[in-house]
Write a protein that holds these residues in place. Structure first.
Motif, PDB file in Angstrom:
ATOM      1  N   LYS A  14      -7.673  12.700  13.515  1.00 14.63           N
ATOM      2  CA  LYS A  14      -7.949  13.240  12.183  1.00 14.63           C
ATOM      3  C   LYS A  14      -9.456  13.175  11.962  1.00 14.63           C
ATOM      4  O   LYS A  14     -10.084  12.170  12.303  1.00 14.63           O
ATOM      5  CB  LYS A  14      -7.224  12.430  11.113  1.00 14.63           C
ATOM      6  N   TYR A  15     -10.016  14.240  11.390  1.00 13.76           N
ATOM      7  CA  TYR A  15     -11.460  14.224  11.174  1.00 13.76           C
ATOM      8  C   TYR A  15     -11.835  14.787   9.810  1.00 13.76           C
ATOM      9  O   TYR A  15     -11.145  15.650   9.268  1.00 13.76           O
ATOM     10  CB  TYR A  15     -12.193  14.993  12.276  1.00 13.76           C
ATOM     11  N   LYS A  16     -12.925  14.248   9.253  1.00 12.31           N
ATOM     12  CA  LYS A  16     -13.518  14.761   8.019  1.00 12.31           C
ATOM     13  C   LYS A  16     -15.028  14.643   8.143  1.00 12.31           C
ATOM     14  O   LYS A  16     -15.547  13.581   8.518  1.00 12.31           O
ATOM     15  CB  LYS A  16     -13.064  13.950   6.800  1.00 12.31           C
ATOM     16  N   TYR A  18     -18.502  14.717   6.059  1.00 13.23           N
ATOM     17  CA  TYR A  18     -19.012  14.561   4.701  1.00 13.23           C
ATOM     18  C   TYR A  18     -20.511  14.840   4.622  1.00 13.23           C
ATOM     19  O   TYR A  18     -21.272  14.458   5.519  1.00 13.23           O
ATOM     20  CB  TYR A  18     -18.814  13.115   4.204  1.00 13.23           C
ATOM     21  N   VAL A  25     -16.772  17.052   1.058  1.00 14.85           N
ATOM     22  CA  VAL A  25     -16.126  17.300   2.351  1.00 14.85           C
ATOM     23  C   VAL A  25     -16.535  18.684   2.828  1.00 14.85           C
ATOM     24  O   VAL A  25     -16.244  19.693   2.186  1.00 14.85           O
ATOM     25  CB  VAL A  25     -14.592  17.201   2.246  1.00 14.85           C
ATOM     26  N   GLN A  28     -12.665  19.638   7.709  1.00 16.33           N
ATOM     27  CA  GLN A  28     -11.640  18.632   8.024  1.00 16.33           C
ATOM     28  C   GLN A  28     -10.497  19.263   8.804  1.00 16.33           C
ATOM     29  O   GLN A  28     -10.273  20.476   8.750  1.00 16.33           O
ATOM     30  CB  GLN A  28     -11.105  17.983   6.750  1.00 16.33           C
ATOM     31  N   GLU A 385     -10.819   7.767   3.886  1.00 17.13           N
ATOM     32  CA  GLU A 385     -11.951   8.362   4.612  1.00 17.13           C
ATOM     33  C   GLU A 385     -13.267   8.167   3.881  1.00 17.13           C
ATOM     34  O   GLU A 385     -14.302   7.919   4.501  1.00 17.13           O
ATOM     35  CB  GLU A 385     -11.695   9.857   4.845  1.00 17.13           C
TER      36      GLU A 385
END
Length: 401
Positions: A14-16, A18, A25, A28, A385
């Protein structure tokens, strides 16, 4: 500063991304089935819609590489160059008693995480693969690790020790660690901001209720107890996890079923809980639908599920000599109206009085209790996150001084 947050599982990432100037964000998504056939990434587009992109990802290195490619794509990403990423923050499930706070990754930190794989074989191994993939692809970009159990490190020994020979704790680190700490930390701080109170004066019970579920008792800003234990298997009844069970029942079933230790662990983690009772699903939405259609096992599972949450709330109110705030968060806690209502009903002795109309909501910050309730019951959507991104930024800025 731009921070990339990664949560690497055994077969997922899982990626976000910023922009920390406004904690915005930028991009994502979620890579799934890494190392398996038909691997794909589900990307959230700028308009909020989602798109699945099939891509072969034999290992986490290829998975991370494809995530980087997507971040550079004009449609799916927000970067022109990977050098725009100032740091990468990782969620690490198990920090044992080696790590009590977030830290910048060094060889020693990496070795420490590796040494704890026995305590969380699926999770920590996946996290390490993600760390090493980033290091291979972006060797000069600093990385930060945020530990799932760190927030619970304030528990006193009488709460975290098991009543087995003390040498097992000294030799094998057998103790209660607790998990979902990043979530419990975020919602306990956020609810105090919402209510305009000082966390150092409050007795708070946080209920992170999802497919995995845990409850924490937070007194004056510090965790004094939490429901999960050495592993995430302990505590509440969950989607496919048994939660608390008599150890003799485990050995008895092992003999009857002819199961080896790892097979029994898999059985309690993946085939028990709500799924085991109903035989339908581990998804509470499906169980609630089945209950409404008159399925007796679905009804029983909901009663068991709610009862155990209620029981932990009562125990933690006793441990803290009262409670000021109860927080609901995570998938079920944020969205299952009936669970919140049934758990918090018939708890007048604690001063809990729910408002049915206020409770009729999903996924947004809201006070759920009546105005004259002595205990505030509040829904706070979790955001693990952003906690990881904030810790990462703070540590990187400190390191630059």
């Amino acid at each position: 500063m731009k921070i990339l947050v990664l949560n690497c599982g055994s077969s997922s990432i899982k990626y976000k991304l910023y922009d920390m100037t406004g904690e915005t964000v930028l991009a994502q998504g979620n890579a799934e089935r890494i190392g398996l056939d038909e691997a794909f990434v589900k990307v959230t587009l700028k308009d909020g819609s989602k798109e699945e992109i099939m891509h072969d990802m034999p290992t986490h290195k290829e998975g991370v590489k494809f995530v980087f490619d997507l971040l550079l794509d004009s449609k799916y990403g927000a970067l022109k160059n990977l050098d725009e990423i100032d740091a990468v923050g990782h969620r690490i499930v198990q920090g044992g008693d080696l790590f009590e706070k977030s830290c910048i990754v060094t060889k020693e930190v990496e070795d420490g995480i590796e040494s704890l794989i026995d305590l969380a074989p699926v999770h920590n191994a996946g996290h390490l693969r993600g760390l090493r993939a980033v290091d291979a692809l972006m060797p000069h970009t600093p990385q930060v690790v945020v530990f799932d159990n760190a927030f619970h490190s304030t528990m006193p020994p009488y709460a975290f020790l098991y009543a087995v020979p003390y040498e097992f704790y000294e030799k094998y680190h057998v103790r209660r660690y607790g998990f979902h700490g990043t979530s419990h930390r975020y919602v306990s701080q956020r609810v105090c901001e919402m209510l305009g109170v000082d966390i150092k004066t409050q007795k708070i019970i946080t209920c992170h209720i999802g497919n995995g579920a845990s409850v924490a008792a937070i007194k004056n800003g510090k965790v004094i107890d939490t429901s999960m234990g050495l592993t995430p298997l302990a505590g509440l009844m969950m989607g496919s996890r048994s939660g608390d069970i008599d150890p003799s029942a485990v050995t008895y079933l092992m003999e009857k079923l002819g199961k080896k230790p790892q097979e029994m662990a898999d059985f309690l983690n993946k085939e028990s809980g709500v799924l085991g009772i109903t035989g339908i699903s581990s998804d509470m939405r499906e169980i609630e639908n089945a209950d409404q259609q008159g399925d007796p096992k679905a009804h029983l599972a909901l009663e068991m599920y709610n009862y155990r949450i209620k029981k932990y709330i009562g125990a933690y109110a006793a441990a803290m000599n009262g409670v000021d705030i109860i927080v609901w968060t995570a998938g079920v806690g944020e969205n299952q109206i009936s669970t919140r209502w049934n758990v918090c009903s018939d708890m007048d002795y604690l001063g809990i009085k729910m408002d049915k109309e206020r409770n009729n909501c999903r996924g947004k910050e809201r006070i759920l209790s009546a105005d004259d309730s002595r205990v505030k019951v509040v829904l706070v959507p979790t955001d693990e996150e952003i906690v990881i991104a904030r810790d990462t930024q703070e540590l990187i800025l400190e390191a630059r001084k």
